[in-house]
Design a protein around this motif. Structure first.
Motif, short mmCIF file in Angstrom:
data_model
loop_
_atom_site.label_atom_id
_atom_site.label_comp_id
_atom_site.label_asym_id
_atom_site.label_seq_id
_atom_site.Cartn_x
_atom_site.Cartn_y
_atom_site.Cartn_z
N LYS A 15 0.84 -1.21 0.00
CA LYS A 15 0.00 0.00 0.00
C LYS A 15 0.87 1.25 0.00
O LYS A 15 0.59 2.21 -0.71
CB LYS A 15 -0.91 0.03 1.23
CG LYS A 15 -2.06 -0.94 1.17
CD LYS A 15 -2.89 -0.83 2.45
CE LYS A 15 -3.80 -2.03 2.62
NZ LYS A 15 -4.38 -2.09 3.95
N ALA A 16 1.92 1.23 0.83
CA ALA A 16 2.81 2.40 0.92
C ALA A 16 3.55 2.62 -0.39
O ALA A 16 3.65 3.76 -0.87
CB ALA A 16 3.80 2.19 2.07
N ALA A 17 4.05 1.55 -0.99
CA ALA A 17 4.77 1.66 -2.27
C ALA A 17 3.83 2.19 -3.36
O ALA A 17 4.22 3.03 -4.18
CB ALA A 17 5.35 0.31 -2.66
N LYS A 18 2.60 1.70 -3.36
CA LYS A 18 1.61 2.15 -4.35
C LYS A 18 1.34 3.64 -4.17
O LYS A 18 1.27 4.39 -5.14
CB LYS A 18 0.32 1.34 -4.18
CG LYS A 18 -0.75 1.68 -5.18
CD LYS A 18 -2.00 0.83 -4.98
CE LYS A 18 -3.03 1.21 -6.02
NZ LYS A 18 -4.37 0.88 -5.67
N PHE A 19 1.21 4.08 -2.92
CA PHE A 19 0.97 5.50 -2.63
C PHE A 19 2.10 6.35 -3.20
O PHE A 19 1.86 7.35 -3.88
CB PHE A 19 0.84 5.72 -1.12
CG PHE A 19 0.66 7.16 -0.74
CD1 PHE A 19 -0.60 7.73 -0.66
CD2 PHE A 19 1.76 7.97 -0.46
CE1 PHE A 19 -0.78 9.07 -0.32
CE2 PHE A 19 1.61 9.30 -0.12
CZ PHE A 19 0.33 9.86 -0.05
N LEU A 20 3.35 5.96 -2.90
CA LEU A 20 4.50 6.73 -3.38
C LEU A 20 4.54 6.75 -4.90
O LEU A 20 4.76 7.81 -5.51
CB LEU A 20 5.80 6.14 -2.82
CG LEU A 20 6.00 6.28 -1.30
CD1 LEU A 20 7.24 5.52 -0.86
CD2 LEU A 20 6.08 7.75 -0.88
N THR A 21 4.33 5.60 -5.52
CA THR A 21 4.36 5.49 -6.98
C THR A 21 3.28 6.37 -7.60
O THR A 21 3.55 7.12 -8.55
CB THR A 21 4.18 4.02 -7.41
OG1 THR A 21 5.23 3.24 -6.81
CG2 THR A 21 4.23 3.87 -8.93
N GLU A 22 2.07 6.30 -7.08
CA GLU A 22 0.95 7.08 -7.62
C GLU A 22 1.18 8.59 -7.50
O GLU A 22 0.63 9.36 -8.28
CB GLU A 22 -0.36 6.70 -6.93
CG GLU A 22 -0.89 5.36 -7.38
CD GLU A 22 -2.16 4.93 -6.63
OE1 GLU A 22 -2.54 5.59 -5.64
OE2 GLU A 22 -2.75 3.91 -7.04
N HIS A 23 1.99 8.97 -6.51
CA HIS A 23 2.26 10.40 -6.32
C HIS A 23 3.60 10.83 -6.92
O HIS A 23 4.08 11.93 -6.66
CB HIS A 23 2.18 10.75 -4.83
CG HIS A 23 0.78 10.72 -4.31
ND1 HIS A 23 0.19 9.59 -3.83
CD2 HIS A 23 -0.17 11.70 -4.23
CE1 HIS A 23 -1.06 9.85 -3.46
NE2 HIS A 23 -1.30 11.12 -3.70
N GLY A 24 4.20 9.94 -7.71
CA GLY A 24 5.43 10.28 -8.42
C GLY A 24 6.65 10.45 -7.53
O GLY A 24 7.60 11.16 -7.89
N VAL A 25 6.64 9.84 -6.36
CA VAL A 25 7.77 9.94 -5.44
C VAL A 25 8.71 8.75 -5.71
O VAL A 25 8.29 7.60 -5.64
CB VAL A 25 7.30 9.91 -3.97
CG1 VAL A 25 8.48 9.97 -3.02
CG2 VAL A 25 6.32 11.04 -3.70
N SER A 26 9.96 9.05 -6.04
CA SER A 26 10.88 7.95 -6.32
C SER A 26 11.45 7.41 -5.02
O SER A 26 11.71 8.15 -4.07
CB SER A 26 11.99 8.40 -7.27
OG SER A 26 12.67 9.50 -6.75
N PHE A 27 11.62 6.09 -5.00
CA PHE A 27 12.15 5.43 -3.82
C PHE A 27 12.92 4.19 -4.24
O PHE A 27 12.71 3.66 -5.33
CB PHE A 27 11.03 5.07 -2.83
CG PHE A 27 9.99 4.12 -3.38
CD1 PHE A 27 10.09 2.75 -3.17
CD2 PHE A 27 8.91 4.60 -4.10
CE1 PHE A 27 9.14 1.89 -3.68
CE2 PHE A 27 7.94 3.75 -4.61
CZ PHE A 27 8.06 2.38 -4.40
N GLU A 28 13.83 3.78 -3.38
CA GLU A 28 14.63 2.58 -3.62
C GLU A 28 14.07 1.46 -2.76
O GLU A 28 14.25 1.47 -1.54
CB GLU A 28 16.09 2.87 -3.25
CG GLU A 28 17.00 1.67 -3.35
CD GLU A 28 18.38 1.92 -2.75
OE1 GLU A 28 19.16 0.96 -2.73
OE2 GLU A 28 18.65 3.04 -2.31
N PRO A 29 13.39 0.47 -3.37
CA PRO A 29 12.86 -0.63 -2.57
C PRO A 29 14.00 -1.56 -2.13
O PRO A 29 14.85 -1.94 -2.93
CB PRO A 29 11.90 -1.34 -3.52
CG PRO A 29 12.24 -0.89 -4.89
CD PRO A 29 13.05 0.36 -4.78
N ILE A 30 14.02 -1.87 -0.85
CA ILE A 30 15.06 -2.73 -0.28
C ILE A 30 14.38 -3.83 0.53
O ILE A 30 13.55 -3.55 1.38
CB ILE A 30 16.00 -1.92 0.65
CG1 ILE A 30 16.64 -0.75 -0.13
CG2 ILE A 30 17.07 -2.83 1.26
CD1 ILE A 30 17.30 0.28 0.76
#
Length: 117
Positions: A15-30
């Protein structure tokens, strides 16, 4: 870029990853199990963000209950708690998202909106 420590089977992480992706926030999944932060990395997170060390523990996890940490955590030193977190990614509340002096644990949409957008 946000370091996003997650567990692949965790619905909250998804859910958190989806939220970030939908809002265009780049992140490094680890993967938190394969790449658990070291004791020193946890120390750095606590020092830089000011988060309370106990808030990093996954208090709902099987490993937490198995080790009876509800009873023990209050008696452990900061050093012992850091070592414990670094010893097993399943003890860490997820997702753990870190960037500079910002940190979030778990996922609450409002908190993510305030912190990461």
């Amino acid at each position: 870029m946000i370091k996003f420590y997650q567990y692949k089977n965790c619905t909250t992480c998804k859910k958190a990853a989806k939220f970030l992706t939908e809002h265009g926030v780049s992140f490094e999944p680890i993967d938190i199990v394969q790449h658990t932060p070291t004791k020193e990395e946890f120390q750095q997170i606590v020092e830089t963000t000011g988060i309370e060390l106990k808030k990093l523990f996954n208090t709902h996890g099987a490993k937490y209950r198995e080790l009876n940490l509800k009873e023990k955590l209050g008696t452990l030193s900061e050093d012992e708690m850091l070592a414990l977190l670094a010893s097993d990614g399943m003890l860490v509340k997820r997702p753990l998202a870190v960037l500079g002096d910002k940190v979030t644990v778990g996922f609450k949409e409002e908190t993510y909106r305030d912190t990461w957008l």
